[in-house]
Scaffold this active site. Structure first.
Site, PDB file in Angstrom:
ATOM      1  N   TYR A 115      36.797  40.377  38.356  1.00 37.67           N
ATOM      2  CA  TYR A 115      36.536  41.163  37.144  1.00 37.67           C
ATOM      3  C   TYR A 115      35.424  40.592  36.286  1.00 37.67           C
ATOM      4  O   TYR A 115      35.087  41.182  35.254  1.00 37.67           O
ATOM      5  CB  TYR A 115      37.851  41.330  36.378  1.00 37.67           C
ATOM      6  CG  TYR A 115      38.868  41.975  37.281  1.00 37.67           C
ATOM      7  CD1 TYR A 115      39.893  41.239  37.868  1.00 37.67           C
ATOM      8  CD2 TYR A 115      38.731  43.305  37.644  1.00 37.67           C
ATOM      9  CE1 TYR A 115      40.771  41.815  38.762  1.00 37.67           C
ATOM     10  CE2 TYR A 115      39.607  43.892  38.539  1.00 37.67           C
ATOM     11  CZ  TYR A 115      40.617  43.157  39.097  1.00 37.67           C
ATOM     12  OH  TYR A 115      41.482  43.735  39.999  1.00 37.67           O
ATOM     13  N   HIS A 137      47.054  46.562  47.446  1.00 40.90           N
ATOM     14  CA  HIS A 137      48.328  46.949  46.828  1.00 40.90           C
ATOM     15  C   HIS A 137      48.831  48.322  47.263  1.00 40.90           C
ATOM     16  O   HIS A 137      50.006  48.614  47.097  1.00 40.90           O
ATOM     17  CB  HIS A 137      48.193  46.949  45.298  1.00 40.90           C
ATOM     18  CG  HIS A 137      47.900  45.606  44.705  1.00 40.90           C
ATOM     19  ND1 HIS A 137      48.632  44.476  44.980  1.00 40.90           N
ATOM     20  CD2 HIS A 137      46.917  45.214  43.852  1.00 40.90           C
ATOM     21  CE1 HIS A 137      48.129  43.453  44.315  1.00 40.90           C
ATOM     22  NE2 HIS A 137      47.083  43.856  43.625  1.00 40.90           N
ATOM     23  N   GLY A 180      48.235  49.196  41.428  1.00 37.72           N
ATOM     24  CA  GLY A 180      47.259  48.165  41.067  1.00 37.72           C
ATOM     25  C   GLY A 180      45.826  48.595  41.276  1.00 37.72           C
ATOM     26  O   GLY A 180      44.982  47.814  41.702  1.00 37.72           O
ATOM     27  N   ASP A 195      39.069  37.297  41.971  1.00 38.23           N
ATOM     28  CA  ASP A 195      39.660  37.189  40.627  1.00 38.23           C
ATOM     29  C   ASP A 195      40.366  35.854  40.391  1.00 38.23           C
ATOM     30  O   ASP A 195      40.939  35.642  39.324  1.00 38.23           O
ATOM     31  CB  ASP A 195      40.581  38.377  40.297  1.00 38.23           C
ATOM     32  CG  ASP A 195      41.499  38.781  41.455  1.00 38.23           C
ATOM     33  OD1 ASP A 195      42.217  39.788  41.306  1.00 38.23           O
ATOM     34  OD2 ASP A 195      41.511  38.087  42.485  1.00 38.23           O
ATOM     35  N   HIS A 201      46.065  37.964  43.350  1.00 35.32           N
ATOM     36  CA  HIS A 201      47.327  38.701  43.411  1.00 35.32           C
ATOM     37  C   HIS A 201      47.904  38.748  44.829  1.00 35.32           C
ATOM     38  O   HIS A 201      47.163  38.747  45.805  1.00 35.32           O
ATOM     39  CB  HIS A 201      47.115  40.138  42.916  1.00 35.32           C
ATOM     40  CG  HIS A 201      46.622  40.221  41.511  1.00 35.32           C
ATOM     41  ND1 HIS A 201      45.269  40.209  41.186  1.00 35.32           N
ATOM     42  CD2 HIS A 201      47.283  40.302  40.326  1.00 35.32           C
ATOM     43  CE1 HIS A 201      45.125  40.278  39.871  1.00 35.32           C
ATOM     44  NE2 HIS A 201      46.319  40.326  39.319  1.00 35.32           N
TER      45      HIS A 201
END
Ligand code: C7
Ligand code: ZN
Length: 401
Positions: free
Chosen positions: A330, A167, A175, A291, A204
């Site tokens: 995460y 990011h 981010g 993630d 993402h």
């Protein structure tokens, strides 16, 4: 974006190419791989640094601990990272941003100049923790070390699971990404390879990498990600295909919650195969953020390491210099499970299903198994939606040569 240079550069600005196209004669990839060992960037100091400062404390040592517990480190060629220099960091980031990050990282709280920091995105999602500059420079240095091994023909695959911070922008943290190590690696690889393909499989959108190269055809960026109202970073819609000379060299595959391995691999296979055959890259950077795994606190996709593994297999079959990076992830245990499985796959090794006894064993309860099973969650990606996405992307890719 513009850096004032007058040759075609790597998308730092849409400038006309005044220098002869040096790449026309360059062979597809004349880097002969002298050593088939897989390079794995590692040092205890690097793991300690990532452990304390990464957005998920303790994840780095869990990842390394599981890879080691399965005996994979002795099959890998461990290469120590060194911190990226200011000159390397400013090959993409602005000098002002890097100097501010270094200064703010060294200051105590009361000295911090908050409104200047906010200007560089250094607040909220990206707090300036003491030592964050050393952490970011080391992650970037580790990724550059891996890229250099590929350029020098030391290996065909190089891995930095603690990198992949996709990011970060030229002059702004975002981010929880402070320095964009994938961009730095691609710029370095571009010194040796005329066409580099970046593939981003994090949950993402890989917005920072896409932005850096949206105006050049020398780097193709391809991102599969969740795209939904209000979901971070909000970019990566299917019609975002790049600009100027880079038009059609940005590929976005927007997906919805609940996607599982089979649909995910089906869209990956069709889009990436067409990308490879039309673009013919000479090197690949693959961001494998975990993630999107089932069980991740993000709770969006419903993938397993097997699904990502099939995507990895397809890319490895091209036998191109390939840089593997981590990213999000995460759930500490599941991220370690994912990247350990992928590391074993690169080595061509199959792993016993039971987590070996080791320091972080308790992270893997209650089953203490390597595998992750998909949850039974609603899938918002109808087959018709997936079909439509594939057709649209395919039409765009028809313009790539
Ligand atoms: O994973 C990311 C960044 C996710 C992000 C974007 C914007 C602001 C903050 C974040 N980070 C988190 O949402 C985050 C960080 C640590 C832990 C978690 C958890 F809640 F999912 F565990 C979530 N990019 O690939
Ligand atoms: Zn992510």
């Amino acid at each position: 974006m513009a850096d004032g240079s007058d040759k075609e550069n790597d998308g730092m600005g849409c400038h006309r190419n005044l220098t002869p196209n040096r790449d026309v004669l360059a062979p597809r990839s004349d880097v002969v791989c002298r050593n088939d060992k897989v390079v794995f960037v590692h040092s205890q100091m690097y793991v300690d640094l990532c452990n304390n400062l990464a957005k998920v404390p303790g994840r780095a040592s869990a990842v390394h601990g599981l890879i080691e517990a399965y005996g994979l480190t002795k099959e890998l060629r461990l290469v120590e990272p060194r911190p990226a220099t200011v000159a390397e960091l400013t090959s993409f980031h602005s000098t002002d941003y890097i100097h501010h990050l270094r200064k703010a990282s060294a200051e105590e709280d009361e000295e911090k100049d908050i409104d200047v920091s906010e200007e560089f995105g250094l607040c909220y999602d990206c707090p300036i923790l003491p030592g964050v500059y050393e952490y970011a420079a080391m992650v970037a240095g580790a990724t550059l070390t891996a890229a250099q091994c590929l350029i020098d023909g030391e290996c065909q695959v190089a891995i930095n699971w603690h990198g992949g911070w996709h990011h970060a922008k030229k002059d702004e943290a975002s981010g929880f990404c402070y320095v964009n190590d994938p961009v730095l690696a691609i710029l370095r690889l571009r010194e040796r390879f005329s066409k580099v393909l970046y593939i981003d499989l994090d949950l993402h959108h890989g917005d920072g990498v896409e932005d850096a190269f949206c105006c050049t055809s020398r780097v193709m960026t391809l991102s599969l990600h969740k795209f939904d109202t209000g979901f971070f970073p909000g970019t990566g819609d299917i019609q975002d295909t790049g600009m100027g000379r880079g038009r059609y060299y940005t590929v976005n595959v927007p997906l919805r919650d609940g996607i599982q391995d089979s649909q995910y691999f089906s869209v990956f296979n069709k889009v990436v195969s067409q990308t490879e055959s039309s673009y013919r890259p000479e090197a690949v950077v693959l961001q494998l953020g975990a993630d999107g795994m089932s069980g991740d606190p993000m709770g969006c996709f419903n993938l397993t390491p097997q699904g990502l593994g099939r995507c990895l297999e397809l890319v490895l079959d091209w036998k191109l210099p390939t840089l593997l990076l981590g990213g999000g992830g995460y759930h500490v245990g599941n991220t370690a499970r994912c990247w350990t499985s992928l590391t074993a796959q690169v080595l061509g090794k199959s792993l016993p299903p039971d987590i070996p006894e080791h320091e972080h064993f308790t992270e893997y309860g209650p089953d203490y198994e390597l595998g992750i099973s998909p949850g039974n969650r609603v899938n918002h990606n109808s087959d018709e939606y997936i079909e439509e996405v594939i057709n649209t992307v395919s039409e765009n890719l028809a313009h790539v040569m």
